[in-house]
Design a protein around this motif. Structure first.
Motif, PDB file in Angstrom:
ATOM      1  N   GLU A 292      14.447 -15.304 -10.439  1.00  0.00           N
ATOM      2  CA  GLU A 292      15.193 -15.283  -9.176  1.00  0.00           C
ATOM      3  C   GLU A 292      14.308 -14.945  -7.977  1.00  0.00           C
ATOM      4  OE1 GLU A 292      19.393 -13.604  -9.648  1.00  0.00           O
ATOM      5  OE2 GLU A 292      18.367 -12.783 -11.396  1.00  0.00           O
ATOM      6  N   GLY A 293      13.726 -13.768  -7.971  1.00  0.00           N
ATOM      7  CA  GLY A 293      12.927 -13.394  -6.817  1.00  0.00           C
ATOM      8  C   GLY A 293      12.370 -11.993  -6.950  1.00  0.00           C
ATOM      9  N   VAL A 294      11.820 -11.502  -5.840  1.00  0.00           N
ATOM     10  CA  VAL A 294      11.185 -10.190  -5.797  1.00  0.00           C
ATOM     11  C   VAL A 294      11.722  -9.435  -4.583  1.00  0.00           C
ATOM     12  CG1 VAL A 294       8.999  -8.937  -5.545  1.00  0.00           C
ATOM     13  CG2 VAL A 294       9.095 -11.021  -6.934  1.00  0.00           C
ATOM     14  N   ARG A 295      12.154  -8.200  -4.832  1.00  0.00           N
ATOM     15  CA  ARG A 295      12.599  -7.318  -3.749  1.00  0.00           C
ATOM     16  C   ARG A 295      11.506  -6.300  -3.452  1.00  0.00           C
ATOM     17  NH1 ARG A 295      16.779  -3.163  -5.559  1.00  0.00           N
ATOM     18  NH2 ARG A 295      14.831  -2.039  -5.919  1.00  0.00           N
ATOM     19  N   ILE A 296      11.236  -6.118  -2.153  1.00  0.00           N
ATOM     20  CA  ILE A 296      10.177  -5.204  -1.725  1.00  0.00           C
ATOM     21  C   ILE A 296      10.716  -4.347  -0.590  1.00  0.00           C
ATOM     22  CG2 ILE A 296       7.804  -5.024  -0.883  1.00  0.00           C
ATOM     23  CD1 ILE A 296       7.372  -7.928  -1.819  1.00  0.00           C
ATOM     24  N   ASN A 297      10.575  -3.030  -0.720  1.00  0.00           N
ATOM     25  CA  ASN A 297      11.044  -2.190   0.383  1.00  0.00           C
ATOM     26  C   ASN A 297       9.901  -1.837   1.331  1.00  0.00           C
ATOM     27  OD1 ASN A 297      10.818   0.103  -2.014  1.00  0.00           O
ATOM     28  ND2 ASN A 297      10.209   0.945  -0.037  1.00  0.00           N
ATOM     29  N   ALA A 298      10.252  -1.574   2.562  1.00  0.00           N
ATOM     30  CA  ALA A 298       9.260  -1.183   3.565  1.00  0.00           C
ATOM     31  C   ALA A 298       8.767   0.220   3.270  1.00  0.00           C
ATOM     32  CB  ALA A 298       9.875  -1.251   4.961  1.00  0.00           C
ATOM     33  N   GLY A 299       7.453   0.420   3.328  1.00  0.00           N
ATOM     34  CA  GLY A 299       6.864   1.728   3.124  1.00  0.00           C
ATOM     35  C   GLY A 299       6.317   2.291   4.418  1.00  0.00           C
ATOM     36  N   SER A 300       5.299   3.099   4.309  1.00  0.00           N
ATOM     37  CA  SER A 300       4.637   3.619   5.498  1.00  0.00           C
ATOM     38  C   SER A 300       3.819   2.504   6.145  1.00  0.00           C
ATOM     39  CB  SER A 300       3.717   4.777   5.116  1.00  0.00           C
ATOM     40  OG  SER A 300       2.614   4.291   4.345  1.00  0.00           O
ATOM     41  N   PRO A 301       3.419   2.647   7.407  1.00  0.00           N
ATOM     42  CA  PRO A 301       2.613   1.585   8.036  1.00  0.00           C
ATOM     43  C   PRO A 301       1.357   1.237   7.247  1.00  0.00           C
ATOM     44  CG  PRO A 301       3.435   3.078   9.717  1.00  0.00           C
ATOM     45  CD  PRO A 301       3.801   3.688   8.393  1.00  0.00           C
ATOM     46  N   GLU A 302       0.678   2.242   6.696  1.00  0.00           N
ATOM     47  CA  GLU A 302      -0.541   1.984   5.930  1.00  0.00           C
ATOM     48  C   GLU A 302      -0.222   1.216   4.650  1.00  0.00           C
ATOM     49  OE1 GLU A 302      -0.840   5.234   8.684  1.00  0.00           O
ATOM     50  OE2 GLU A 302       0.497   4.999   6.959  1.00  0.00           O
ATOM     51  N   GLU A 303       0.860   1.595   3.975  1.00  0.00           N
ATOM     52  CA  GLU A 303       1.262   0.883   2.768  1.00  0.00           C
ATOM     53  C   GLU A 303       1.646  -0.557   3.086  1.00  0.00           C
ATOM     54  OE1 GLU A 303       3.121   4.622   0.199  1.00  0.00           O
ATOM     55  OE2 GLU A 303       4.400   3.489   1.581  1.00  0.00           O
ATOM     56  N   ASN A 304       2.319  -0.742   4.199  1.00  0.00           N
ATOM     57  CA  ASN A 304       2.748  -2.086   4.580  1.00  0.00           C
ATOM     58  C   ASN A 304       1.564  -2.968   4.953  1.00  0.00           C
ATOM     59  OD1 ASN A 304       5.375  -1.200   4.166  1.00  0.00           O
ATOM     60  ND2 ASN A 304       5.667  -0.646   6.310  1.00  0.00           N
ATOM     61  N   ASP A 305       0.532  -2.380   5.549  1.00  0.00           N
ATOM     62  CA  ASP A 305      -0.682  -3.151   5.841  1.00  0.00           C
ATOM     63  C   ASP A 305      -1.286  -3.713   4.561  1.00  0.00           C
ATOM     64  OD1 ASP A 305      -0.543  -2.703   8.576  1.00  0.00           O
ATOM     65  OD2 ASP A 305      -1.941  -1.008   8.551  1.00  0.00           O
ATOM     66  N   ARG A 306      -1.342  -2.872   3.519  1.00  0.00           N
ATOM     67  CA  ARG A 306      -1.904  -3.316   2.245  1.00  0.00           C
ATOM     68  C   ARG A 306      -1.015  -4.385   1.601  1.00  0.00           C
ATOM     69  NH1 ARG A 306      -6.069  -0.308   0.153  1.00  0.00           N
ATOM     70  NH2 ARG A 306      -6.583   1.627   1.258  1.00  0.00           N
ATOM     71  N   LEU A 307       0.298  -4.224   1.747  1.00  0.00           N
ATOM     72  CA  LEU A 307       1.222  -5.223   1.210  1.00  0.00           C
ATOM     73  C   LEU A 307       1.016  -6.571   1.890  1.00  0.00           C
ATOM     74  CD1 LEU A 307       3.804  -6.103  -0.371  1.00  0.00           C
ATOM     75  CD2 LEU A 307       5.111  -5.292   1.607  1.00  0.00           C
ATOM     76  N   ILE A 308       0.946  -6.570   3.210  1.00  0.00           N
ATOM     77  CA  ILE A 308       0.769  -7.822   3.955  1.00  0.00           C
ATOM     78  C   ILE A 308      -0.517  -8.521   3.525  1.00  0.00           C
ATOM     79  CG2 ILE A 308       0.313  -8.754   6.258  1.00  0.00           C
ATOM     80  CD1 ILE A 308       2.227  -6.518   7.315  1.00  0.00           C
ATOM     81  N   ALA A 309      -1.595  -7.744   3.370  1.00  0.00           N
ATOM     82  CA  ALA A 309      -2.868  -8.335   2.953  1.00  0.00           C
ATOM     83  C   ALA A 309      -2.779  -8.900   1.543  1.00  0.00           C
ATOM     84  CB  ALA A 309      -3.974  -7.280   3.037  1.00  0.00           C
ATOM     85  N   ALA A 310      -2.100  -8.187   0.635  1.00  0.00           N
ATOM     86  CA  ALA A 310      -1.983  -8.663  -0.744  1.00  0.00           C
ATOM     87  C   ALA A 310      -1.133  -9.925  -0.831  1.00  0.00           C
ATOM     88  CB  ALA A 310      -1.392  -7.557  -1.616  1.00  0.00           C
ATOM     89  N   LEU A 311      -0.082 -10.014  -0.034  1.00  0.00           N
ATOM     90  CA  LEU A 311       0.755 -11.216  -0.048  1.00  0.00           C
ATOM     91  C   LEU A 311       0.020 -12.404   0.565  1.00  0.00           C
ATOM     92  CD1 LEU A 311       4.225  -9.690   0.833  1.00  0.00           C
ATOM     93  CD2 LEU A 311       3.591 -10.812  -1.307  1.00  0.00           C
ATOM     94  N   GLU A 312      -0.818 -12.141   1.548  1.00  0.00           N
ATOM     95  CA  GLU A 312      -1.594 -13.237   2.144  1.00  0.00           C
ATOM     96  C   GLU A 312      -2.510 -13.877   1.100  1.00  0.00           C
ATOM     97  OE1 GLU A 312      -4.011 -14.132   6.267  1.00  0.00           O
ATOM     98  OE2 GLU A 312      -4.138 -12.110   5.403  1.00  0.00           O
ATOM     99  N   ALA A 313      -2.964 -13.081   0.133  1.00  0.00           N
ATOM    100  CA  ALA A 313      -3.895 -13.589  -0.880  1.00  0.00           C
ATOM    101  C   ALA A 313      -3.196 -14.347  -2.003  1.00  0.00           C
ATOM    102  CB  ALA A 313      -4.705 -12.420  -1.467  1.00  0.00           C
ATOM    103  N   TYR A 314      -1.856 -14.298  -2.045  1.00  0.00           N
ATOM    104  CA  TYR A 314      -1.150 -15.017  -3.113  1.00  0.00           C
ATOM    105  C   TYR A 314      -1.189 -16.513  -2.809  1.00  0.00           C
ATOM    106  CZ  TYR A 314       2.175 -15.876  -6.867  1.00  0.00           C
ATOM    107  OH  TYR A 314       2.767 -16.310  -8.017  1.00  0.00           O
ATOM    108  N   PRO A 315      -1.451 -17.365  -3.809  1.00  0.00           N
ATOM    109  CA  PRO A 315      -1.666 -18.793  -3.518  1.00  0.00           C
ATOM    110  C   PRO A 315      -0.429 -19.596  -3.142  1.00  0.00           C
ATOM    111  CG  PRO A 315      -1.785 -18.372  -5.885  1.00  0.00           C
ATOM    112  CD  PRO A 315      -1.720 -17.039  -5.217  1.00  0.00           C
ATOM    113  N   HIS A 316       0.779 -19.121  -3.454  1.00  0.00           N
ATOM    114  CA  HIS A 316       1.997 -19.894  -3.168  1.00  0.00           C
ATOM    115  C   HIS A 316       2.866 -19.165  -2.169  1.00  0.00           C
ATOM    116  CE1 HIS A 316       1.308 -21.504  -7.505  1.00  0.00           C
ATOM    117  NE2 HIS A 316       0.621 -22.179  -6.623  1.00  0.00           N
ATOM    118  N   ARG A 317       3.800 -19.908  -1.554  1.00  0.00           N
ATOM    119  CA  ARG A 317       4.727 -19.344  -0.564  1.00  0.00           C
ATOM    120  C   ARG A 317       6.159 -19.707  -0.948  1.00  0.00           C
ATOM    121  NH1 ARG A 317       0.700 -17.043   0.227  1.00  0.00           N
ATOM    122  NH2 ARG A 317      -0.493 -16.808   2.156  1.00  0.00           N
TER     123      ARG A 317
END
Length: 358
Positions: free
Chosen positions: A332-357
């Motif tokens: 079905e999908g993936v649920r992700i909650n918002a964390g601290s700004p630093e945690e969210n920065d790492r999340l954004i970078a990790a999702l950018e590296a995923y090959p599909h959208r």
């Protein structure tokens, strides 16, 4: 060896899957349980510490001080409020009070995974109505699914895990199609994070519908997930039927004190809520720039409809350094909650590296 045999309904229950907690190795970034990333306020921690001295005594079984405070907070009589050990417990007690094996309970799917568990524990039949596009409730289809056996309808706004809130206009149209003998439970566990001006507000809707029960919690916006404080608002006659089902002394004295202190500090707490909402919107903007297509998000979380790649996406994030823990729903999908700004920065970078959208 012969052992007692549990009820068939218990043996067939689906499992509730908690958010991943991680194992050994680096401390993970935990975005899997829709938790508030900030610890309790200093004033709340002080109240908790003070209450610890009396844990040798039973708490107030009726949570009178908290019930009075909630009634005042929402402009309702005390008889319109019932508390419990988390909103999931209050939901379970409501189903215990109003359903039996011959009844049906309708809810959207995918929605909060406790709904089928709580329903089947009462022996009632579950009726799952697929979500509409964008992860929204299909309220017209839910009305169409009602039968003479329908006793309760569960609505989740914002919907966990997909994110959209139910809008007031569609909610009112839905209620026009619901018989007054059917209890509608509006689960608003994330209502404080809603910024859609068209979203339904359960408290206001109570003035128009006596067959409505509104469930809320201190776990998310108030940051008390570990203490389990939930409550429901409704017509006093509806609430009076639920109260006897509440497990005696289930809401601890420390939890009651912490909830009261949190109500007193709402202004400061809601500044944190605003910060979490801002982070949610920052994440969504960044992901849309990267080419992702998340649906509307009105909770402290968002949804990526990864379908068959849900587990692969979660594994990709779990392989980051440090690991990022999210909540996959297989197929079905993936649920992700918002964390601290630093945690969210790492999340954004990790999702950018995923090959599909998605």
């Amino acid at each position: 060896m012969t052992l007692p045999v549990p009820r068939d309904a218990v043996a067939a229950l689906p499992s509730y899957v908690p958010g991943a907690r991680g194992g050994g190795g680096p401390q993970p970034i935990k975005l899997s349980s829709n938790e508030n990333p900030y610890p309790p306020l200093a004033s709340v921690r002080e109240a908790i510490a003070g209450a610890a001295a009396s844990v040798n005594r039973y708490p107030d079984m009726f949570s009178r001080a908290l019930t009075e405070a909630l009634a005042a907070r929402y402009g309702l009589p005390e008889g319109a409020v019932v508390t419990g050990a988390g909103s999931v417990s209050v939901l379970g007690h409501a189903l215990q009070a109003f359903t039996e094996p011959s009844d049906q309970v309708i809810y959207a799917w995918r929605s909060f995974e406790a709904y089928p568990i709580l329903t089947r524990l009462t022996g009632a039949e579950t009726v799952e109505v697929p979500l509409a596009d964008g992860g929204r409730h299909d309220l017209a289809a839910m009305v169409g699914a009602m039968t003479e056996r329908t006793k309760v309808v569960l609505l989740c706004s914002p919907n966990n895990p997909t994110g959209p809130a139910i809008r007031e206009e569609e909610f009112e149209a839905f209620m026009q199609g619901v018989p007054p003998t059917v209890l509608v439970i509006l689960d608003e566990a994330y209502v404080e994070f809603v910024r859609d001006p068209l979203a339904v507000d359960g408290r206001n809707a109570l003035t128009r519908h006596s067959n409505l029960l509104v469930a809320r919690t201190f776990s998310k916006a108030y940051g008390l997930a570990g203490l389990r404080v939930g409550f429901a608002l409704g017509d006093p006659e509806v609430v009076s039927a639920i109260r006897p089902c509440v497990t005696p002394f289930s809401l601890s004295g420390i939890a009651q004190v912490a909830a009261l202190a949190s109500l007193e500090a709402e202004g400061e707490l809601f500044e944190r809520v605003d910060a979490i909402v801002a982070e949610r919107e920052r994440i969504l903007t960044a992901l849309r720039t990267q080419g992702w297509n998340p649906p509307e998000a009105q909770g402290n979380f968002f949804w990526l409809e990864a379908r068959d790649e849900a587990s692969a996406l979660a594994s990709h994030l779990g392989a980051a350094a440090p690991p990022i823990l999210v909540r996959p729903f297989g197929g079905e999908g993936v649920r992700i909650n918002a964390g601290s700004p630093e945690e969210n920065d790492r999340l954004i970078a990790a999702l950018e590296a995923y090959p599909h959208r998605f």
